[in-house]
Design an enzyme around this catalytic site. Structure first.
Site, PDB file in Angstrom:
ATOM      1  CD  GLU A 195      -3.103  -0.829   2.207  1.00 44.31           C
ATOM      2  OE1 GLU A 195      -3.156   0.257   2.824  1.00 44.31           O
ATOM      3  OE2 GLU A 195      -3.942  -1.731   2.361  1.00 44.31           O
ATOM      4  CG  HIS A 253      -5.005   3.965   2.079  1.00 46.00           C
ATOM      5  ND1 HIS A 253      -6.077   4.730   2.469  1.00 46.00           N
ATOM      6  CD2 HIS A 253      -5.432   2.680   2.163  1.00 46.00           C
ATOM      7  CE1 HIS A 253      -7.086   3.951   2.801  1.00 46.00           C
ATOM      8  NE2 HIS A 253      -6.731   2.686   2.606  1.00 46.00           N
TER       9      HIS A 253
END
Ligand SMILES: [Zn+2]
Length: 143
Positions: free
Chosen positions: A23, A83
């Protein structure tokens, strides 16, 4: 609504692809007028969540403080975070909501499938710590 330049929007999606299969995460600086936020600067950050960076993220608190100082020096504020979700949809998880604490800020999520960014969605954190929620908001991309 969140207004963002195409350059910043593309940077966020590029970061999502570049970080795959982990991520990515970052901070958005800008201005707020009523319920409309405008991004003026995108700050990519390290994902310091070393236990499971492919399905969680955490921004170094020192980077958040540095970003806040930079924002203040520009007469702006932190207006959001972004994100990515490697091999997952661009919808917030229960953990995303639990770990979100910046009210009236936008949380952008980009889904990435096999290394390619698919959709990017933005969620506004509303309510209070006792009763908070994410509300899907429109993204206005300016070229
Ligand atoms: Zn997430």
């Amino acid at each position: 609504m969140l207004t963002i330049s195409k350059a910043d929007y593309d940077l966020i999606r590029w970061e999502a692809e570049r970080s795959y299969p982990q991520e990515c995460c970052g901070i958005l600086l800008g201005q707020t007028a009523d319920r409309n936020r405008t991004v003026t600067l995108t700050i990519p950050c390290e994902n310091v969540r070393l236990d499971a960076p492919e399905r969680t993220y955490s921004i170094d608190p020192q980077q958040v403080i540095a970003a806040l100082k930079l924002a203040r020096s520009r007469g702006e504020n932190i207006i959001g975070f972004y994100h990515s979700h490697p091999d997952h949809v661009a919808h917030y998880s229960a953990t995303d909501l639990t770990e979100a604490h910046w009210f009236d800020c936008s949380y952008l999520i980009t889904g990435v499938v096999k290394g390619s960014a698919i959709e990017t969605e933005s969620f506004l954190l509303i309510g209070s710590e006792e009763a908070k929620n994410f509300e899907l908001e429109e993204i206005d991309i300016r070229s």
